[in-house]
Scaffold this motif. Sequence first.
Motif, PDB file in Angstrom:
ATOM      1  N   HIS A  41      42.956  59.268  37.240  1.00 42.23           N
ATOM      2  CA  HIS A  41      43.795  60.106  38.099  1.00 42.23           C
ATOM      3  C   HIS A  41      43.873  61.521  37.554  1.00 42.23           C
ATOM      4  CE1 HIS A  41      46.587  58.408  35.032  1.00 42.23           C
ATOM      5  NE2 HIS A  41      46.884  59.695  34.914  1.00 42.23           N
ATOM      6  N   HIS A  60      53.768  59.063  41.893  1.00 37.67           N
ATOM      7  CA  HIS A  60      53.594  60.101  42.907  1.00 37.67           C
ATOM      8  C   HIS A  60      53.281  61.470  42.304  1.00 37.67           C
ATOM      9  CE1 HIS A  60      56.334  57.387  45.561  1.00 37.67           C
ATOM     10  NE2 HIS A  60      55.137  56.880  45.348  1.00 37.67           N
ATOM     11  N   SER A  61      53.301  61.573  40.975  1.00 42.43           N
ATOM     12  CA  SER A  61      52.930  62.825  40.320  1.00 42.43           C
ATOM     13  C   SER A  61      51.481  62.809  39.859  1.00 42.43           C
ATOM     14  CB  SER A  61      53.855  63.102  39.128  1.00 42.43           C
ATOM     15  OG  SER A  61      53.704  62.104  38.137  1.00 42.43           O
ATOM     16  N   VAL A  63      47.285  61.863  41.105  1.00 37.84           N
ATOM     17  CA  VAL A  63      46.421  61.753  42.284  1.00 37.84           C
ATOM     18  C   VAL A  63      45.221  60.887  41.924  1.00 37.84           C
ATOM     19  CG1 VAL A  63      45.042  63.022  43.957  1.00 37.84           C
ATOM     20  CG2 VAL A  63      47.125  64.065  43.017  1.00 37.84           C
ATOM     21  N   ARG A 400      50.225  62.145  48.819  1.00 38.22           N
ATOM     22  CA  ARG A 400      51.159  62.482  47.745  1.00 38.22           C
ATOM     23  C   ARG A 400      52.276  63.396  48.237  1.00 38.22           C
ATOM     24  NH1 ARG A 400      49.890  58.527  46.053  1.00 38.22           N
ATOM     25  NH2 ARG A 400      49.161  57.958  43.985  1.00 38.22           N
ATOM     26  N   ARG A 403      54.860  61.161  49.934  1.00 40.06           N
ATOM     27  CA  ARG A 403      55.589  60.320  48.980  1.00 40.06           C
ATOM     28  C   ARG A 403      56.594  61.128  48.169  1.00 40.06           C
ATOM     29  NH1 ARG A 403      53.603  55.175  48.396  1.00 40.06           N
ATOM     30  NH2 ARG A 403      51.607  54.744  49.394  1.00 40.06           N
TER      31      ARG A 403
END
Length: 443
Positions: A41, A60-61, A63, A400, A403
Motif C-alpha cells: 500500500h 483508510h489512510s 491506498v 478512500r 471512507r
Amino acid sequence: MNPKRILVVGAGHVGLYAALRLSKKLSSREAEVVVVDPQPHMTYQPFLPEAAAGNISPRHSVVPLRRELRRCKVVAGAVTRIDHDRKTAVVQPISGPTREIQYDHVVVAPGAVSRTLPIPGLHEHGIGFKTIGEAIYLRNHVLDRLDVAAATPDPAVRRSALTFTFVGGGYAGIEALAEMEDMARDALKYYPELKPEDMRWVLVEATQRVLPEVDRDMGAYTVQELIKRNMDIRLDTRLESCLNGVVKLSDGDSFRSDTIVWTAGVKPSPMLDATDFPRDERRRVTCLPTLQVVDGDRVVEGAWSAGDCAAVPDLTKEPGNYCSPSAQHAVRQAARMADNIVNAVRGREPVEYKHKHAGSVASLGLYKGVAQVYGIKMTGWPAWFMHRTYHMSRIPSFNRKVRVVVDWSLAFFLKREVVALGQLHDPREEFAEASQPVGVGRP
C-alpha cells in the motif's frame, strides 16, 4: 515496436501518482509500467496523526497498490541495487531469490526515512512517526500508559507513564503532539483515577520556532495555543540523552518519560547508496527542473526522480533554492514527471516543473488548526476545516475519499474510540505461552 519498460522504484506519493498517470496515458503497446515496493500500500502520511488519534480508521489512510494500479505490474519487494549503466535493477522479493529487472526508464522515488542523531538511548526508547505501523503503535502505547498510570499506586511510575515527550517542531511533530494530547484528554473521561493536569506533554525543538513552513506569527500562535493546553514547549533546546527513559535536555532539565516520539526531520532513503546516481551534499539525487537526473552538466538519459529523495530546483525562487520535501510538491512533481516520460517515449521534449508553494495547513486536534494558503492566514475551526478539506481532496481514489468522509461524519455523532489494542504488536505471545509443552517454562 517493442513497448518500453518503465520501472518505478517506491510507491509513495511520487511513485503511486506517477505510475497511475503513466498507466493512463500510455497504451500497453507503448510501455509497460512496473512498480516495486515492499509494502502492498501507499501511506497517505498527512493522515497519520488522525489515524493515531482515532479520527479515521487506519485502513483508510493507506491506498492498496494492486487495486489502484490495475494496469501496472506490481512487484512486492525491495530494490537492493540499481546499475543504470546497464539499466538493470536487482530486486529482492518479500520471499524467494533475488531477480534482475531490465528497464528503459527508471523513476527513482524511494522517499525518505527518519533522520536520527547519535543520542544515547534514542535507539532503545524512541518511537518514529513515518509509517502507519508507527502511528498505531503510538496510539496503543499512549492509551496503555493511561492504564498503567491508573493502576499503579507508585507516584513516580505514574508521573513517568503520564509524561509524553515529542522531539521536533515541524508539521509532523506538532500535529502528532496536538492530536495525541486531544485523544488522551478525551480518554481521561473514563479514568476517574486520573486528572488532565496529571499529564505532561513536552515538545522539544532545537530552533527558536515551530512550523518553519509558515510565517513566524503563525508559529507563535501555534505555540500559544499549545501552552493554553498546558503543554511544555521547549524551544532552542536539544535532546541530549534518553538512556533508561530519562530525558536529559540541553537546558539542564531532566525527567523520566515512558514515551519519546522522534519527528525531527527526514533524510533520503539509504537505498540510494546502492545506486550509481549522482547525489548532492545532502545525499539527494540531483535533478533538472524537468525531473531528469543530472550529473554535472550531463543528463542521465532514462533516469528520473522527484519527492523527498530528489534535489529539484525551485524555479519560483532565486537560483540555488530547491523544492521542499512536502506532499504538495511530490504530487505535482509526479504528474509533471509522468508527462515528461510520456513525452520521452513519444519523442517529444520534456517540460520544466514550476510550482509556487501554495502554503500549509495543520491540525491541532479536533476543531483546532492553523493555515496559511496563498498568503491568507486562518486559525481555529476554519483552519481545521481547510486542513481536512484539502487532504480529503488529495488522497488517491474515490474509495478512500468516501471512507474518510464517512469516518469524519460518524465522529460527529459517536464518541471517539479510546481502546488500546496492544496485542496487535505481539499477537502470538498468548498462544505461544498456552501451547508450550509441559515442563518447558510451565508446570
